[in-house]
Design an enzyme around this catalytic site. Structure first.
Site, PDB file in Angstrom:
ATOM      1  N   ASP A   1       1.000  -1.289  -0.152  1.00  0.00           N
ATOM      2  CA  ASP A   1       0.051  -0.033   0.003  1.00  0.00           C
ATOM      3  C   ASP A   1       0.908   1.226   0.113  1.00  0.00           C
ATOM      4  O   ASP A   1       1.924   1.236   0.426  1.00  0.00           O
ATOM      5  CB  ASP A   1      -1.042  -0.045   1.168  1.00  0.00           C
ATOM      6  CG  ASP A   1      -0.196  -0.150   2.413  1.00  0.00           C
ATOM      7  OD1 ASP A   1       0.765  -0.946   2.608  1.00  0.00           O
ATOM      8  OD2 ASP A   1      -0.496   0.606   3.418  1.00  0.00           O
TER       9      ASP A   1
ATOM     10  N   GLU B   1      -0.363  -2.021   5.293  1.00  0.00           N
ATOM     11  CA  GLU B   1       0.466  -1.751   6.210  1.00  0.00           C
ATOM     12  C   GLU B   1       0.182  -0.396   6.996  1.00  0.00           C
ATOM     13  O   GLU B   1       0.536  -0.296   8.224  1.00  0.00           O
ATOM     14  CB  GLU B   1       1.763  -1.961   5.788  1.00  0.00           C
ATOM     15  CG  GLU B   1       3.157  -2.089   7.000  1.00  0.00           C
ATOM     16  CD  GLU B   1       3.337  -0.731   7.681  1.00  0.00           C
ATOM     17  OE1 GLU B   1       3.270  -0.600   8.741  1.00  0.00           O
ATOM     18  OE2 GLU B   1       3.338   0.149   6.861  1.00  0.00           O
TER      19      GLU B   1
END
Length: 400
Positions: free
Chosen positions: A89, A147
């Protein structure tokens, strides 16, 4: 798990077959960088990873915790299962770099190196698949969403990513602009901190700035709270433990001659010692409650734990350090006691199975590639990509 120090290892930094992957690693990384995606929305990234795995014929599982992917590579000889984890991400940051691979998604940027992590994991999958007959055991490569928050590791674990086959150990890396290119930061025990967050609404009684006796000043309450919170680390935490209490946001008031009716503050708490879980929260609320009560105000506190500390297993850390000593060729080399108050949801994996998370230096000051993580001009030296694949490949070879 054993480390085989007698196994002959070529001290060349990156083996030729991985060197030939470098241009692909750069291309993949820049593709991810141009199309960054926020937590649990990593659809384009996930689809690219899946297409590559399919093209290479690597068995894999998809749609784990929304966008997560797991590649499974069985070696030619039965053995233990080692997992490799990479996050996918990006962040809600507007990129300021003037580069050909600049983010094409307004307000979203890979400002922490996860694009590089995904490329390294993809290159590792390709290399290991080509050499699967030489591998002992099985490797599971985990491409993880979210994350940066709210956290994709825990949902993946709950979905069974560490099962079938059961993972014996896990490793992962973070490209790190706080270290020069090629330096490996690795530490036994606590590497990264737990993170807890809080939000608090302070309620007073507003009024005229010239008539404070008629009010309960929310600005005064919040100012005293901010100051008092700083005593938690100074007077409630063992000096041999490290901890941080930061108030990052404070809002109150609307005019110079108006005493504020309410105030809002929010912040973060960090610590390494798992025994501190709950202790700082207790002190935060006690301080806020005491100050509000003493002034006749009230409060509404929301406090939650986000990630636990990243705790590395000593045996797997020894393996990573041993491998690092054969890979790095920089003057600084391995940094054995690298540690940061930053946090990572890799911690949830490490609570389930022994493992090691380590830093791979990616900064190049001469090229201006040394902006800190989460900065709108963050970028890194892509030479580190091949080094990451090399590190993972050697860890797989040395794990048994």
């Amino acid at each position: 798990m054993t480390v085989s120090p007698t196994k002959p290892i070529n001290r060349s930094k990156i083996r030729p077959e991985i060197q030939t992957l470098q241009s692909d690693l750069v291309q993949w990384r820049r593709g991810f960088h141009q199309q960054p995606e926020l937590a649990f929305r990593e659809k384009l990234t996930s689809e690219f990873v899946i297409r590559q795995l399919q093209a290479w014929g690597i068995p894999h599982q998809t749609a784990i915790a929304e966008t997560g992917v797991v590649a499974i590579i069985e070696g030619g000889t039965p053995g233990k299962v080692l997992a490799i984890r990479a996050d996918m991400d990006a962040l809600p940051v507007q990129e300021e770099n003037n580069v050909p691979y600049r983010s094409q998604h307004d307000g979203i940027m890979h400002a922490c190196g996860h694009d590089g992590h995904t490329a390294i994991a993809l290159g590792t999958a390709y290399y290991l698949w080509q050499h699967r007959q030489e591998i002992t055991g099985t490797v599971k490569i985990i491409f993880q969403p979210a994350e940066e928050g709210p956290g994709g590791a825990k949902p993946m674990i709950e979905a069974g990513v560490l099962k079938n086959p059961d993972v014996d150990a896990i490793i992962g890396l973070h490209l790190w602009n706080n270290l020069p290119l090629g330096t490996i930061g690795v530490k036994d025990g606590a590497l990264m901190a737990a993170v807890e967050l809080f939000q608090c609404q302070i309620q007073g009684k507003g009024g005229h700035g010239a008539m404070p006796h008629q009010t309960i000043d929310a600005v005064v309450l919040s100012a005293q709270i901010v100051n008092a919170l700083q005593t938690i680390v100074a007077r409630n935490i063992d000096p041999t433990d490290a901890a941080v209490v930061t108030v990052g946001e404070l809002k109150a008031g609307s005019a110079m001659n108006v005493i504020a009716d309410n105030a809002y503050l929010s912040g973060t708490v960090r610590y390494f010692n798992p025994a501190l879980e709950g202790a700082i929260k207790k002190r935060v609320e006690a301080i806020i409650a005491g100050i509000c009560e003493s002034h006749g105000g009230s409060y509404d506190l929301k406090y939650w734990r986000m990630y636990p500390p990243v705790i590395n297993d000593s045996r797997i850390t020894d393996l990573v350090r041993s491998v690092a000593n054969t890979v790095v060729e920089t003057p600084t080399g391995v940094v054995p006691e690298c540690q940061t108050m930053g946090s990572e949801d890799m911690a949830f994996f490490l609570e389930e199975v022994p493992g090691c998370y380590f830093f791979l230096g990616a900064a190049n000051t001469e090229l201006g590639l040394n902006y800190p993580h989460h900065h709108p001009r963050f970028d890194f030296d892509e030479t580190a990509l091949g080094m990451g694949v090399e590190m993972f490949a050697r860890c797989v070879e040395q794990f048994s």
